[in-house]
Design a protein around this motif. Structure first.
Motif, PDB file in Angstrom:
ATOM      1  N   SER A 195      86.949 117.768  10.209  1.00  0.00           N
ATOM      2  CA  SER A 195      87.900 117.938  11.305  1.00  0.00           C
ATOM      3  C   SER A 195      89.131 118.264  11.023  1.00  0.00           C
ATOM      4  CB  SER A 195      87.722 116.690  12.008  1.00  0.00           C
ATOM      5  OG  SER A 195      88.130 115.632  11.226  1.00  0.00           O
ATOM      6  N   LYS A 196      89.573 118.719   9.524  1.00  0.00           N
ATOM      7  CA  LYS A 196      90.792 118.493   9.233  1.00  0.00           C
ATOM      8  C   LYS A 196      91.283 120.381   9.459  1.00  0.00           C
ATOM      9  CE  LYS A 196      92.153 115.609   5.551  1.00  0.00           C
ATOM     10  NZ  LYS A 196      92.856 115.624   4.399  1.00  0.00           N
ATOM     11  N   GLU A 197      90.345 121.258   9.669  1.00  0.00           N
ATOM     12  CA  GLU A 197      90.584 122.558   9.885  1.00  0.00           C
ATOM     13  C   GLU A 197      89.452 123.284  10.760  1.00  0.00           C
ATOM     14  OE1 GLU A 197      91.176 125.365   6.884  1.00  0.00           O
ATOM     15  OE2 GLU A 197      90.529 123.997   5.377  1.00  0.00           O
ATOM     16  N   LYS A 198      89.555 124.100  11.205  1.00  0.00           N
ATOM     17  CA  LYS A 198      88.451 125.059  11.869  1.00  0.00           C
ATOM     18  C   LYS A 198      88.053 126.115  11.146  1.00  0.00           C
ATOM     19  CE  LYS A 198      89.262 123.873  16.764  1.00  0.00           C
ATOM     20  NZ  LYS A 198      89.500 124.338  18.220  1.00  0.00           N
ATOM     21  N   MET A 199      86.931 126.416  10.555  1.00  0.00           N
ATOM     22  CA  MET A 199      86.528 127.543   9.697  1.00  0.00           C
ATOM     23  C   MET A 199      85.392 128.304  10.457  1.00  0.00           C
ATOM     24  SD  MET A 199      85.851 125.514   6.139  1.00  0.00           S
ATOM     25  CE  MET A 199      84.536 124.384   6.954  1.00  0.00           C
TER      26      MET A 199
END
Length: 809
Positions: free
Chosen positions: A558-562
């Motif tokens: 959930s740290k970044e959207k890929m």
């Protein structure tokens, strides 16, 4: 973890369908663990639905007018029921029939008419509140007088608004036009109807500006109101008790109506009980008045005679003759009275009148014909029976014709007997006249004055005796009427219903319905969510539905959207995701030692379950441990490895297999020192044939000479057969299952692949698992080591709102 893209899960082809045919569908039975999971997750919703049901119940109770019921119990006396019903032969009817007759009497128009006259029911006064309208029973600040003979605004709301203590406006109906300001106490004309609005002593300044209205009820509306709300029922036939109850929004009005019905019923019963006695008294009063007039005339004549002759002496010689004449005259008067009575009977028979009064008169006669009285009683009973039958039937029926024949026969017998009686009386009168003529001839030989005195005394005496007799009889019947008591008693008078105990709505039942409704919809929600819960959500479900061991669980990233799968373990080496993949790397040693060369294939059932993400980051973790790793992208139809590792796809496995390029030319480096990869290359028309060729085995042998671990991103086994071919060659086949994405039906395909291809070392990995489904995972797979001890970077802690949202997922 794979990117949560909108992949079409319908891509699953007949391979999965074959699994359903080969193995029994386990979904036909209830999965208690999944059910418990759904129940646990649905508890907040169920609580919310129950609260909504309770709220709905509260609002229903708040905005529904309460209905109160007041009742009384009366007991009938057995000895007078037949008289009350006034039915011939009523003593032979059953007790239930008698009681039902009393029920019909209470609900009859006779009682209703008396009730409407004795209670203020025709005009009802109301006030409009913010929530509910309230009837101002006995508490209205104003009253209305109207001319009922010219009033036609029945059953309509007539609104009255007071601008001050002496000024008001009116309007007919909610949409009617408001009238001009009128003065209290002054008659006004409202649509041609004369009304007068007067204030009561209870009027106060608080009533100014409030919206009142009154309704003048028509007779039909009042009757419907009483019929709809009044209940009269036989309570106990053996005890002869009847229950009278009335329902109303106003509890005081309900009590007053029941008490007034008891009073009116008492009056009606007394009136019916005194009816026969009253008829006899009326007859006696008429006869008494006539006799009194004759007595007064005789007294006046006697007084005049004494004044004229100034003498009152009677010769002793005339006493015998005079006594005989008096007796004959009395007998003749009785005979004439009887003859008049027989004539009256004859006329009543011809007219078909009620003979009750005549029978009562015959009972007064000292010398009465018992046969005539019996025949008249039978005739009267037949006529009463005919009237009763006509009230229950229409037209001439067989029973009516039979009664007419019986009445005709009885009338003939009575007429014949009356004719004989009158003839016999006439003969006696003639005989008396002859005897009187003889005596009178003897007296006429005496002085005329003495004769006249004797005549006057005789007539005066006759009238005086008859007058005293009539007075005595009337006193007897008056005493009988005064002593008449009702043939029922009130066992339980109506009481004021409790304000907190209306019969409708029932507070406990309404709240129970609210709770039951909330529970019903909550259970329906649980059932719906259970039926819709067809994806794998936790490692426990994965373990329970497949025989393949679970190698590990990869949490959601959930740290970044890929937008596409990426290599992230090198960027966040201490994250929970990196630690979970290290645990998988450790668990691989249990399946195949790291000291020897290993071929690991990574596949899934369909696209979108995260096999490329897992293969890429697992290769990165293994490479970071010092082993040389090469990642091969054999998903030639939908290649993604080159995207995840920021490489090119101009040449790759497809071109190597056709010997267009060499391995060295196609190998690409990554940001991790020991991790290389070969992309899929241009999409060939025959990927399966290329993999099945001898060239593929040669490639693997060549790569094993340089690399410790060969990782293969295989095609989904549920869509094509390429993945199975590769899994047969692999030392460790890995099967990726994505949480909340992969269907439970896919897991049956895992066991099928294992059994069919004898893949004893195949293991599964749960990808994209929420944190709530990770903790507590067994240490038997080595997973969970280091959690909570600072070995990895802390993920962002969920906020309160996110926790609340997760409860309703």
């Amino acid at each position: 973890m794979s990117v949560k893209t909108g992949n079409n899960l319908d891509e699953l082809d007949y391979h999965t369908s074959n699994a359903d045919i080969e193995e029994e569908d386990s979904g036909s039975s209830i999965d208690l663990v999944t059910l418990w999971h759904v129940v646990r997750r649905s508890i907040p919703w169920v609580i919310l639905l129950v609260l909504l049901g309770l709220t709905g119940s509260y609002l229903f109770l708040r905005y529904t007018k309460k209905v109160y019921e007041s009742s009384s119990v009366i007991k009938l006396e057995e000895q007078t029921e037949a008289k009350v019903l006034e039915l011939p032969g009523a003593g032979m009817e059953s007790d239930l029939g008698k009681l039902q007759g009393e029920v019909d009497l209470i609900k009859s128009d006779l009682v209703y008419d008396r009730l409407k006259k004795s209670m203020p029911l025709q005009v009802s006064y109301h006030v409009e509140a913010r929530i509910l309208e309230v009837e101002l029973y006995k508490d209205s600040p104003f009253k209305v007088a109207f001319d009922s003979s010219r009033f036609d605004l029945y059953d309509q709301k007539i609104y009255v608004t007071f601008d001050s203590r002496t000024r008001y406006t009116v309007q007919i109906g909610e949409d009617g036009k408001k009238s001009d300001v009128h003065t209290v106490g002054s008659p006004i004309s409202l649509s041609g109807n004369n009304i007068n609005v007067l204030t009561n002593p209870s009027f106060s300044a608080n009533h100014i500006g409030e919206s009142f209205y009154f309704i003048v009820h028509s007779s039909g509306a009042l009757k419907r109101y009483l019929n709809d709300n009044l209940s009269v029922a036989v309570l106990n036939p053996e005890a002869k008790t009847i229950s009278i109850s009335f329902k109303e929004f106003n509890r005081e009005k309900a009590r007053d109506v029941v008490n007034k019905i008891d009073t009116v019923y008492l009056q009606q019963k007394l009136a019916r009980s005194n009816q026969a006695s009253q008829q006899t008294i009326d007859f006696l009063s008429n006869q008494l008045q006539e006799t009194q007039d004759n007595l007064q005339k005789a007294e006046i004549d006697m007084e005049y005679f004494v004044k004229q002759n100034k003498s009152y002496d009677v010769k002793a010689g005339l006493e015998g003759a005079m006594t005989q004449i008096q007796e004959l005259e009395k007998e003749k008067y009785d005979l004439r009275f009887r003859n008049s009575l027989l004539s009256d009977i004859q006329q009543r028979i011809r007219k078909g009148d009620d003979l009750s009064l005549v029978i009562s008169s015959l009972q007064l006669q000292e010398q009465q014909d018992p046969q005539l009285a019996q025949l008249l009683t039978e005739l009267n009973d037949l006529q009463a029976q005919r009237r009763k039958v006509l009230t229950t039937t229409r037209g001439n029926t067989l029973s009516v014709e039979l009664l007419d024949q019986q009445i005709k026969f009885a009338q003939d017998k009575v007429s014949s007997l009356l004719k004989e009686g009158r003839g016999y009386i006439q003969d006696q009168i003639s005989s008396i006249d002859r005897n009187q003529s003889l005596l009178t001839g003897q007296i006429m030989q005496m002085p005329s004055k003495e004769t006249e005195r004797a005549r006057l005394i005789r007539i005066l005496g006759i009238y005086e005796k008859f007058y005293l007799l009539l007075m005595e009889k009337r006193v007897e019947f008056g005493i009988s009427m005064a002593g008449t008591i009702p043939d029922f008693q009130i066992l339980s008078p109506a009481s004021l219903p409790s304000e907190s105990s209306p019969i409708y709505p029932n507070r406990m039942i309404i709240y129970a319905i609210g709770i039951a409704g909330g529970l019903f919809f909550g259970i329906a929600l649980i059932g719906a969510r259970y039926l819709m819960h067809n994806t794998v959500t936790s490692v426990r479900e994965l373990e329970r539905n497949t025989s393949a061991p679970v190698l590990g669980v990869i949490p959601s990233y959930s740290k970044e959207k890929m937008p596409v799968s990426k290599l992230v373990v090198n960027q966040n080496p201490k994250s929970a995701l990196s630690e979970s993949i290290r645990s998988i790397r450790t668990n691989l040693d249990f399946l195949s030692s790291a000291k020897k060369k290993r071929l690991i294939s990574v596949t899934s059932t369909i696209s979108g379950e995260g096999k490329t993400f897992v293969a890429t980051n697992l290769g990165g973790i293994i490479a970071m441990s010092g082993q040389r790793v090469i990642l091969l992208d054999l998903d030639m139809r939908k290649p993604k490895v080159h995207i995840a590792l920021d490489g090119e796809n101009i040449k790759g496995m497809s071109t190597i297999l056709i010997e267009k390029h060499s391995i060295a030319e196609s190998t690409q480096r990554t940001s991790i020192e020991n991790l290389d990869f070969i992309s899929a290359g241009p999409t060939p028309p025959n990927p399966s044939e290329l993999i099945m060729g001898q060239k593929f085995d040669e490639i693997l042998q060549e790569l094993h000479q340089e690399y410790d671990v060969i990782l293969i991103d295989s095609p989904p086994v549920g869509l094509v057969t390429d993945g199975i071919l590769i899994m047969r060659k692999a030392d460790i086949p890995l099967f990726i299952v994505r949480a909340n994405y992969s269907k439970k039906a896919f897991l049956k395909g895992v066991d099928r692949v294992m059994k069919t291809n004898h893949l004893t070392n195949m293991a599964t990995i749960l990808n994209d698992a929420p944190s709530t489904n990770m903790y507590g995972y067994s240490y038997g797979y080595g997973y969970g080591y280091g959690y909570g001890y600072g070995y990895y970077e802390e993920e962002e802690k969920p906020t309160l709102s996110s926790r609340v949202k997760s409860m309703f997922k």
